[in-house]
Scaffold this motif. Structure first.
Motif, mmCIF file in Angstrom:
data_model
loop_
_atom_site.group_PDB
_atom_site.id
_atom_site.type_symbol
_atom_site.label_atom_id
_atom_site.label_comp_id
_atom_site.label_asym_id
_atom_site.label_seq_id
_atom_site.Cartn_x
_atom_site.Cartn_y
_atom_site.Cartn_z
ATOM 1 N N PHE A 53 0.830 -1.207 0.000
ATOM 2 C CA PHE A 53 0.000 0.000 0.000
ATOM 3 C C PHE A 53 0.866 1.260 0.000
ATOM 4 N N ALA A 100 1.918 1.628 -3.544
ATOM 5 C CA ALA A 100 0.853 2.225 -4.350
ATOM 6 C C ALA A 100 0.811 3.740 -4.144
ATOM 7 N N GLN A 105 -5.027 4.875 -8.939
ATOM 8 C CA GLN A 105 -5.426 3.806 -8.028
ATOM 9 C C GLN A 105 -6.789 3.261 -8.443
ATOM 10 N N GLN A 115 -7.973 -1.465 -5.483
ATOM 11 C CA GLN A 115 -6.936 -1.043 -4.548
ATOM 12 C C GLN A 115 -7.527 -0.264 -3.373
ATOM 13 N N ARG A 116 -8.497 0.592 -3.644
ATOM 14 C CA ARG A 116 -9.121 1.361 -2.571
ATOM 15 C C ARG A 116 -9.893 0.449 -1.624
ATOM 16 N N SER A 152 -9.177 -2.737 -1.106
ATOM 17 C CA SER A 152 -8.189 -3.528 -0.373
ATOM 18 C C SER A 152 -7.560 -2.717 0.762
ATOM 19 N N GLY A 174 -4.580 -6.153 -3.278
ATOM 20 C CA GLY A 174 -3.736 -5.042 -3.685
ATOM 21 C C GLY A 174 -2.629 -5.484 -4.628
ATOM 22 N N SER A 175 -2.143 -6.715 -4.470
ATOM 23 C CA SER A 175 -1.062 -7.203 -5.325
ATOM 24 C C SER A 175 -1.503 -7.432 -6.761
ATOM 25 N N LYS A 204 -2.991 -5.536 -8.747
ATOM 26 C CA LYS A 204 -2.805 -4.365 -9.595
ATOM 27 C C LYS A 204 -1.371 -3.874 -9.591
ATOM 28 N N ASN A 205 -0.683 -4.049 -8.428
ATOM 29 C CA ASN A 205 0.585 -3.328 -8.234
ATOM 30 C C ASN A 205 1.813 -4.022 -8.808
#
Length: 289
Positions: free
Chosen positions: A103, A106, A117, A121-122, A124, A284-285, A287-288
């Motif tokens: 995070f 990000a 974002q 992601q938001r 998560s 989150g992973s 997307k990142n």
């Protein structure tokens, strides 16, 4: 042929080995900054030999060298802060907090690289916040070191994210082979920790027994070189979703060690918080990476 299944197995082994390093930190009577220094110094020696053996030169661009070295300096404090968190709240919670680096990464991407974002992601991040609150609230009630341990654990995650961002910046200037990169990171990190180790760990700077020396050698060779090498090598061979899921074995392993080997009391709300945090890290992973 190197199959995806074999890559997945090696990735899980690497993560578990990395998590087991927290046991060495917990039981070897060497200070948080000092043991991070020894870990990076040992690794710099190994990667220096490998760099010479395989004739891999350091990058030519001064800015690439600067960012690789900066990554090492930041990583050094990530390790030291993680060690401090282990002493305060145990391997499980500290490793889980350190894993929240995704995070922070990000946020760095949004702030410096104009990365948008996603809704996922938001969501998560919201789930992770609930998870961390569930984990830390009971700890704050019975552990007077918990506040410091939670803060320094989160700070270690921020440092890890910044270290990764610096590696990205170095690669954007000039592609760097893995051995010179890891040598620059390990050597610069070890140098950066000399003064803090002397200041904060003057009374616990050196291992005092052959067992402690052996464990620190294992920490530098196995956790910094072999485990990290297995993780870094196998990540590109797997799908992003599977990679994100498998990387969660590191905080899971640390939490299991905390609960069943170190007999740390973890209640049902904390287990629920750990589960929610792991789900958030996984989401989150996606997307990142």
């Amino acid at each position: 042929m190197y199959s995806n299944r074999f890559a997945a197995i090696l990735l899980v082994i690497g993560c578990i080995l990395f998590g087991l390093g927290s046991l060495i930190v917990k039981f070897v009577p060497v200070g948080a900054y000092a043991i991070a220094f020894w870990r990076l110094l040992i690794a710099s020696g190994i990667f220096g030999v490998l760099m010479k053996l395989y004739r891999k030169p350091i990058p030519k661009a001064p800015k690439a060298i600067f960012w690789a070295a900066a990554s090492g300096v930041i990583l050094a404090f990530d390790l030291a802060f993680w060690h401090e968190s282990i002493y305060a709240v145990g391997p499980g919670i500290s490793t889980l907090l350190n894993s929240l680096q995704i995070f922070f990464l990000a946020f760095i991407g949004w702030l410096f690289f104009q990365e948008r974002q996603s809704k996922l992601q938001r969501i998560s991040l919201f789930i992770a916040t609930i998870g961390v609150l569930l984990i830390t609230s009971p700890e704050l009630q019975h552990n007077f070191k918990a506040g410091y341990g939670i803060f320094i654990g989160l700070l270690s995650g921020a440092c890890l994210a910044a270290s990764m961002a610096a590696i990205r910046q170095a690669h954007s200037i000039e592609p760097i082979s893995i051995f010179p990169l890891m040598w620059l990171i390990s050597f610069s990190g070890a140098v950066a920790l000399i003064l803090p180790a002397l200041i904060f760990n003057a009374d616990s700077l050196y291992p005092t027994t052959l067992t402690d020396i052996g464990l620190i050698l294992i920490y530098g060779v196995v956790m910094q070189c072999i485990a990290w090498g297995m993780i870094a090598y196998n990540i590109p061979l797997l799908s992003l979703s599977l990679t994100g899921l498998l990387l969660l074995t590191e905080p899971v392993a640390a939490l299991v060690i905390d609960a069943f080997l170190l007999h740390k009391p973890i209640n049902a709300w904390q287990w629920l918080g750990a589960f929610l945090t792991l789900v958030a890290i996984y989401l989150g992973s996606l997307k990142n990476k």
